[in-house]
Scaffold this motif. Structure first.
Motif, mmCIF file in Angstrom:
data_model
loop_
_atom_site.group_PDB
_atom_site.id
_atom_site.type_symbol
_atom_site.label_atom_id
_atom_site.label_comp_id
_atom_site.label_asym_id
_atom_site.label_seq_id
_atom_site.Cartn_x
_atom_site.Cartn_y
_atom_site.Cartn_z
ATOM 1 N N UNK A 201 0.847 -1.207 0.000
ATOM 2 C CA UNK A 201 0.000 0.000 0.000
ATOM 3 C C UNK A 201 0.875 1.247 0.000
ATOM 4 N N UNK A 202 1.920 1.237 0.806
ATOM 5 C CA UNK A 202 2.819 2.402 0.882
ATOM 6 C C UNK A 202 3.516 2.602 -0.464
ATOM 7 N N UNK A 203 3.852 1.514 -1.126
ATOM 8 C CA UNK A 203 4.532 1.629 -2.427
ATOM 9 C C UNK A 203 3.555 2.086 -3.514
ATOM 10 N N UNK A 204 2.297 1.681 -3.430
ATOM 11 C CA UNK A 204 1.306 2.133 -4.428
ATOM 12 C C UNK A 204 1.264 3.657 -4.443
ATOM 13 N N UNK A 205 1.329 4.259 -3.265
ATOM 14 C CA UNK A 205 1.278 5.720 -3.182
ATOM 15 C C UNK A 205 2.489 6.334 -3.874
ATOM 16 N N UNK A 206 3.666 5.863 -3.508
ATOM 17 C CA UNK A 206 4.884 6.440 -4.092
ATOM 18 C C UNK A 206 4.946 6.205 -5.593
ATOM 19 N N UNK A 207 4.629 4.982 -6.004
ATOM 20 C CA UNK A 207 4.730 4.661 -7.437
ATOM 21 C C UNK A 207 3.711 5.471 -8.233
ATOM 22 N N UNK A 208 2.540 5.715 -7.660
ATOM 23 C CA UNK A 208 1.513 6.509 -8.365
ATOM 24 C C UNK A 208 2.001 7.941 -8.552
ATOM 25 N N UNK A 209 2.483 8.558 -7.460
ATOM 26 C CA UNK A 209 2.944 9.941 -7.587
ATOM 27 C C UNK A 209 4.154 10.040 -8.501
ATOM 28 N N UNK A 210 5.066 9.078 -8.391
ATOM 29 C CA UNK A 210 6.275 9.118 -9.228
ATOM 30 C C UNK A 210 5.902 8.946 -10.701
ATOM 31 N N UNK A 211 4.891 8.128 -10.984
ATOM 32 C CA UNK A 211 4.474 7.948 -12.390
ATOM 33 C C UNK A 211 3.857 9.234 -12.927
ATOM 34 N N UNK A 212 3.035 9.901 -12.115
ATOM 35 C CA UNK A 212 2.422 11.157 -12.570
ATOM 36 C C UNK A 212 3.507 12.206 -12.821
ATOM 37 N N UNK A 213 4.495 12.246 -11.939
ATOM 38 C CA UNK A 213 5.605 13.188 -12.127
ATOM 39 C C UNK A 213 6.392 12.828 -13.396
ATOM 40 N N UNK A 214 6.503 11.539 -13.672
ATOM 41 C CA UNK A 214 7.221 11.091 -14.878
ATOM 42 C C UNK A 214 6.498 11.551 -16.125
ATOM 43 N N UNK A 215 5.161 11.475 -16.104
ATOM 44 C CA UNK A 215 4.365 11.947 -17.259
ATOM 45 C C UNK A 215 4.658 13.419 -17.512
ATOM 46 N N UNK A 216 4.766 14.180 -16.429
ATOM 47 C CA UNK A 216 4.970 15.629 -16.574
ATOM 48 C C UNK A 216 6.358 15.912 -17.147
ATOM 49 N N UNK A 217 7.382 15.246 -16.610
ATOM 50 C CA UNK A 217 8.724 15.477 -17.175
ATOM 51 C C UNK A 217 8.823 14.947 -18.596
ATOM 52 N N UNK A 218 8.093 13.899 -18.887
ATOM 53 C CA UNK A 218 8.097 13.363 -20.256
ATOM 54 C C UNK A 218 7.552 14.416 -21.227
ATOM 55 N N UNK A 219 6.388 14.974 -20.913
ATOM 56 C CA UNK A 219 5.779 15.925 -21.864
ATOM 57 C C UNK A 219 6.602 17.212 -21.921
ATOM 58 N N UNK A 220 7.286 17.533 -20.838
ATOM 59 C CA UNK A 220 8.160 18.711 -20.884
ATOM 60 C C UNK A 220 9.356 18.478 -21.798
ATOM 61 N N UNK A 221 9.872 17.258 -21.795
ATOM 62 C CA UNK A 221 10.983 16.935 -22.713
ATOM 63 C C UNK A 221 10.481 16.965 -24.162
ATOM 64 N N UNK A 222 9.294 16.427 -24.376
ATOM 65 C CA UNK A 222 8.709 16.441 -25.731
ATOM 66 C C UNK A 222 8.474 17.887 -26.188
ATOM 67 N N UNK A 223 8.080 18.738 -25.243
ATOM 68 C CA UNK A 223 7.818 20.155 -25.571
ATOM 69 C C UNK A 223 9.068 20.813 -26.133
ATOM 70 N N UNK A 224 10.201 20.539 -25.507
ATOM 71 C CA UNK A 224 11.453 21.169 -25.977
ATOM 72 C C UNK A 224 11.767 20.719 -27.404
ATOM 73 N N UNK A 225 11.500 19.443 -27.680
ATOM 74 C CA UNK A 225 11.780 18.928 -29.036
ATOM 75 C C UNK A 225 10.760 19.507 -30.025
#
Ligand code: UDX
Ligand code: UDX
Length: 449
Positions: A201-225
């Motif tokens: 349960x504790x890992x579900x929380x961290x993995x969920x937030x980390x995945x959402x943050x990953x989506x944001x950094x992903x689209x920011x990298x795509x934005x630069x390109x």
């Protein structure tokens, strides 16, 4: 109707206490901050959260919600004790559990009857065991208790909605019957309930937030390109989002993520990984890409103005996101400090966060409204995506400015429209090339009925 105690009435605890009382439970919420409790007793909210004031005051009037600084009073006859205290980042990224430890110790010393202790604060994997150990050792006399992890998935600015309409409730425990009791509390929310062990349960929380943050950094990298290749990242994201495996949300390019959760949770997860001998390559890249978004905004302003020394820059928005007053890890802080260090004069307007921001940014002048902010500015940087910024009278803004330069850090505006109005407009990933901005109007034809 259950008797519930909530320890810590911050962004998470106050929403949790108010919502559980609104579901008909009897809730006593405790905080060690006496002014915060005194204010709540006067009906004053310590935080800005849409709908919270009405929800709290209605349930206090109904006699379902009480505030106190006394643990004996808070824990009297409690069947559930929710821990909602802060879990800030320590120096090296590890979550600081001193408040969780203090709360667990106080619970142990004052609990009078068997109760389920529920960890709602975001805590590192394994903390559930840590809390159980503390309580067991600190109890003056043994009183039965069971620890359940029930991580929060509340977005600030939408916390009540998210509490009342969760995508899922996650419960972790070594005691199935304790988890079932907490599940009962959540049945009125009519959402899927995932019951698993504490660590998962504790890992579900961290993995969920980390995945959402990953989506944001992903689209920011795509934005630069996109910027270099002449594509428009807003429309790339729209085109991607129709694929339900990708989803439409959390693909908004801009100044990156801030707040009290993503920065600390990604850091804490990376720290846990390293502690276990793993190299969190993706998480480290997510943090590195995110950290550079602030510099990108400052660089864009510098390019547009041909330098920052002596220039007057207006920040439209200060809070880390819209609909909150929270300035924790807000991009505006790094950006304002970098601009001031470069010799610029910085003004700002935020509908809600200026009181909180004034303490953090004493050298930033606070404006009355967006139009006052624009007065005499060489450039405006859009920092927070407040709805009220989306329909400003941009002609009036342009007239007030010294030079009509807008760096749209949250892509609120349409590049072509802004250029036609005479602005020197810079978005994030909005399809730049040597000829200026490519404007493509994406057309979505709903499938034939
Ligand atoms: C925080 C984190 O932001 C969130 O990620 C985590 O899931 C829960 O902890 P938040 O509500 O934002 O949530 O914390 P904060 O706004 O700092 O409120 C914590 C409250 O707990 C404060 O009011 C503080 O006074 C209180 N507190 C702290 C106690 O009542 N007892 C303590 O021992 C320590
Ligand atoms: C987040 C999670 O959404 C929530 O489930 C968890 O419980 C706590 O952390 P919160 O931090 O309140 O909630 O806000 P959120 O709306 O998730 O935004 C987080 C940050 O990401 C903000 O700085 C926001 O500006 C940024 N963001 C969000 C983007 O830059 N692009 C996006 O597409 C979405």
């Amino acid at each position: 109707m259950k008797k519930i105690s909530v320890i810590g009435v911050g962004y998470v605890g106050l929403v949790t206490a108010a919502c559980f009382s609104d579901l008909g439970n009897h809730v006593t919420a405790l905080d060690v901050n006496e002014e915060r409790v005194a204010g709540l007793k006067r009906g004053e909210m310590p935080i800005y959260e849409p709908g919270l004031e009405e929800l709290v005051n209605r349930n206090v009037q109904a006699g379902r919600l009480h505030f106190t600084t006394s643990y004996p009073e808070a824990l009297k006859e409690s069947e559930f004790i929710f821990i909602c205290v802060g879990t800030p980042s320590g120096g090296d990224g590890e979550a600081d559990l001193k408040y969780v430890e203090s709360a667990a110790r106080s619970i142990a010393e004052h609990m009078q009857a068997p109760a389920v202790v529920v960890n709602k604060s975001t805590v590192p994997v394994g903390t559930g065991d840590f809390v159980a150990d503390i309580i067991r050792k600190a109890q003056p006399k043994p009183v039965d208790f069971w620890v359940v992890s029930c991580p929060e998935f509340l977005r600030e600015g939408a916390a009540i909605t998210d509490f009342m309409n969760p995508h899922r409730t996650v419960l972790g425990s070594l005691h199935r019957e304790a988890a079932d009791k907490v599940a009962q509390l959540h049945l009125p929310l009519r959402a899927p309930i995932v019951i698993t062990d504490l660590r998962t349960a504790e890992m579900i929380k961290y993995a969920s937030n980390a995945f959402l943050a990953t989506k944001i950094s992903f689209i920011n990298e795509i934005a630069d390109v996109c910027e270099s290749l002449g594509a428009d990242v807003k429309e790339v994201a729209a085109g991607m989002g129709f694929d339900t495996r990708i989803g439409k949300q959390f693909l908004e390019a801009g100044l990156g993520y801030g707040g009290s959760c993503f920065p600390k949770d990604v850091k804490a997860l990376a720290y846990m990984a390293e502690e276990m001998g793993h190299e969190p390559r993706i998480l480290n890249s997510v943090m590195e890409v995110n950290g550079r978004r602030r510099e990108l905004a400052v660089r864009r302003l510098e390019q547009a103005l041909g330098g920052l020394q002596g220039r007057r820059i207006g920040l439209l928005g200060l809070a880390f996101k819209a609909n909150t007053d929270d300035m924790r890890e807000a991009p505006s802080i790094d950006i304002a400090e970098a601009l001031l260090a470069a010799g610029a004069q910085v003004r700002a307007f935020d509908p809600v966060a200026m009181p909180a921001a004034a303490e953090l940014l004493p050298k930033v002048e606070m404006a009355q409204d967006a139009y006052d902010l624009a007065e005499g500015c060489d450039a405006i940087l859009v920092v927070t995506e407040w709805n009220e910024f989306k329909n400003l009278d941009m002609g009036r803004v342009r007239e007030s400015m010294k030079t009509p330069v807008i760096v749209d850090g949250r892509n609120l505006y349409q590049p072509q429209v802004m250029r036609n109005m005479g602005f020197d407009y810079y978005g994030i990933g909005r399809g730049y090339n040597e000829n200026g901005i490519i404007e493509t109007e994406i057309e979505v034809r709903p499938h034939a009925a």
